[in-house]
Design an enzyme around this catalytic site. Sequence first.
Site, PDB file in Angstrom:
ATOM      1  NE  ARG A   1      -3.313   2.506   2.638  1.00 47.25           N
ATOM      2  CZ  ARG A   1      -3.219   3.349   3.677  1.00 47.25           C
ATOM      3  NH1 ARG A   1      -2.547   3.002   4.761  1.00 47.25           N
ATOM      4  NH2 ARG A   1      -3.796   4.511   3.642  1.00 47.25           N
TER       5      ARG A   1
ATOM      6  CD  GLU B   1      -4.465   7.533   9.652  1.00 45.24           C
ATOM      7  OE1 GLU B   1      -3.924   8.584  10.036  1.00 45.24           O
ATOM      8  OE2 GLU B   1      -4.058   6.419  10.010  1.00 45.24           O
TER       9      GLU B   1
ATOM     10  CG  HIS C   1      -0.965   8.934   3.507  1.00 45.46           C
ATOM     11  ND1 HIS C   1      -1.093   7.587   3.816  1.00 45.46           N
ATOM     12  CD2 HIS C   1      -0.516   9.505   4.640  1.00 45.46           C
ATOM     13  CE1 HIS C   1      -0.740   7.374   5.076  1.00 45.46           C
ATOM     14  NE2 HIS C   1      -0.370   8.525   5.601  1.00 45.46           N
TER      15      HIS C   1
ATOM     16  CE1 TYR D   1       0.046   2.723  13.568  1.00 51.34           C
ATOM     17  CE2 TYR D   1      -1.948   3.764  12.753  1.00 51.34           C
ATOM     18  CZ  TYR D   1      -0.686   3.250  12.518  1.00 51.34           C
ATOM     19  OH  TYR D   1      -0.169   3.240  11.252  1.00 51.34           O
TER      20      TYR D   1
ATOM     21  CD  GLU E   1      -1.503   3.964   8.090  1.00 51.02           C
ATOM     22  OE1 GLU E   1      -1.289   4.381   9.253  1.00 51.02           O
ATOM     23  OE2 GLU E   1      -1.643   4.705   7.108  1.00 51.02           O
TER      24      GLU E   1
ATOM     25  CG  ASN F   1      -5.089   3.257   8.747  1.00 56.10           C
ATOM     26  OD1 ASN F   1      -5.222   2.253   8.045  1.00 56.10           O
ATOM     27  ND2 ASN F   1      -4.583   4.386   8.284  1.00 56.10           N
TER      28      ASN F   1
HETATM   29  O1  IFM Z   1       2.696   7.571  10.090  1.00 55.02           O
HETATM   30  C1  IFM Z   1       1.321   7.609  10.249  1.00 55.02           C
HETATM   31  C2  IFM Z   1       0.618   7.427   8.920  1.00 55.02           C
HETATM   32  O2  IFM Z   1       1.009   8.370   7.992  1.00 55.02           O
HETATM   33  C3  IFM Z   1      -0.878   7.550   9.106  1.00 55.02           C
HETATM   34  N1  IFM Z   1      -1.339   6.686  10.157  1.00 55.02           N
HETATM   35  C4  IFM Z   1      -0.643   6.700  11.403  1.00 55.02           C
HETATM   36  C5  IFM Z   1       0.843   6.526  11.180  1.00 55.02           C
HETATM   37  C6  IFM Z   1       1.593   6.540  12.532  1.00 55.02           C
HETATM   38  O3  IFM Z   1       1.375   7.737  13.181  1.00 55.02           O
END
Ligand code: IFM
Length: 481
Positions: free
Chosen positions: A86, A175, A130, A306, A380, A304
């Site tokens: 990606r 995002e 992006h 985290y 992600e 995505n």
């Molecule tokens: O690095 C970023 C990415 O560009 C977008 N999502 C989160 C990642 C980590 O912060």
Amino acid sequence: MSTTNPPNESPPRSFPADFLWGTATASYQIEGAVDVDGRGPSIWDTYSHQPGAVWNGDTGDIACDHYHRMDQDLDLMKELGVGSYRFSVAWPRVQPDGKGPANQAGLDFYRRLVDGLLKREIEPTLTLYHWDLPQPIEDEGGWCARDSVERFGEYVDIVARALGDSVERWITLNEPWCSAWLGYGAGRHAPGVKDIGKAVAATHHLLLAHGTALPILRSAIPDAKVGITLNLGVSRPGTTHELDLAAARRADGNLNRIFLDPVFKGHYPEDMLDHYKANLPGFSVVQDGDMDVIAQPLDFLGVNYYFPGTIMDSTRVKEARAAGYGVPIGEQFPDLRVLSLETPGTDTTSMGWEVDASGLTELLVRVKNDYTELPIYITENGAAFDDYVDPNGHVLDHDRVSYLEEHISAVHDAIKADVNVQGYFVWSLLDNFEWSYGYSRRFGIVWVDFPTGTRLPKASFSWYANTIRNNALTYSTSGGD
Ligand code: IFM
């Protein structure tokens, strides 16, 4: 740590035969070559060159120099064994002025990339936006101005016609919450604006740009699979007090529902419309017909993830401390009146993000129950840690292996719970420019020595290659199937 491979300790957690393993990057974070082959300036060029905007004064001018080292990076991906890569296309390479005819040299770079992937039997997954908005578009109001939507449509048409014969999987936006809320609300990302009203307008125009891109892609590429990537989270109330429940709901509204509701239900959530109407023009930029444009059918959703959030009402600082939470100073969005709390004792990454993979399963089940049963790709997931090259020349990033193992396991749990997850992309292939943190945060499974550009696969690279080869998590100390 979960990776001292005790063989056969638990049964392998296998993935469906056609599960797509991948890795992800983004143009401004890796390419460098910002003034090469006719590329124009983006908002991140401008922002990163402002004193004090980015840690250490870092910029993406050189980054990983991927523009000149593409073949080496493609070979690394081949060695890793991913089924898909990606990447994002830099709009200012394609339209240096943000409008007008295509810059052929910019398109040629992505043609070489796509051909290089296909030659290595790696499917391209192309993100159209992006975050590197052409600066001339920002000069005319950026995402706060409705004109940016039409500009985006023109750009999408150019890229679709240039690469549509070789790229099947397309992501319109990455995002949009970050573009709108960090870029125009908190001022922590380019273009560095702090204005909640502008963040609301940007949210709508980004979603409208997404919707506008869909028929353009479908007419240029009839077989295209098209989706959007959202950064979603879980927003857990810190106590059961009604104020904290309401605060967690507002946080969820801002991060998740103002994106998911329009895309999958064709309207903004009532409570958030009321919230933003209270002090602001709110979503008054919405025009008749917009919501139908935004809610057109998709082929997949990119998620995505985290870290999870623990939320209390901002008037309850004393109660939050008494409940044992760490209370960060300063609120990112004062209008939301939420405290984003830290839970002492929880492991964190070098971003300060709590490590809690259960949030990913919870999120995926919620998306299925409340929004869609479309295929989901985790576009992600990954972590930054304080990696270093040891005296033997290795980067033994066991924390990252542990993080990935737990989160891939959480994806496995979601699949068992009947969520239609069809792929997982590690963020990121390379250490890279981590936006306002510059090069101080390393997310890569490949170490990059920035002064020389040298690449060195970390322990997580071998671990992920092994996981892909087995199509399974074969060992863990965190429990098996
Ligand atoms: O690095 C970023 C990415 O560009 C977008 N999502 C989160 C990642 C980590 O912060």
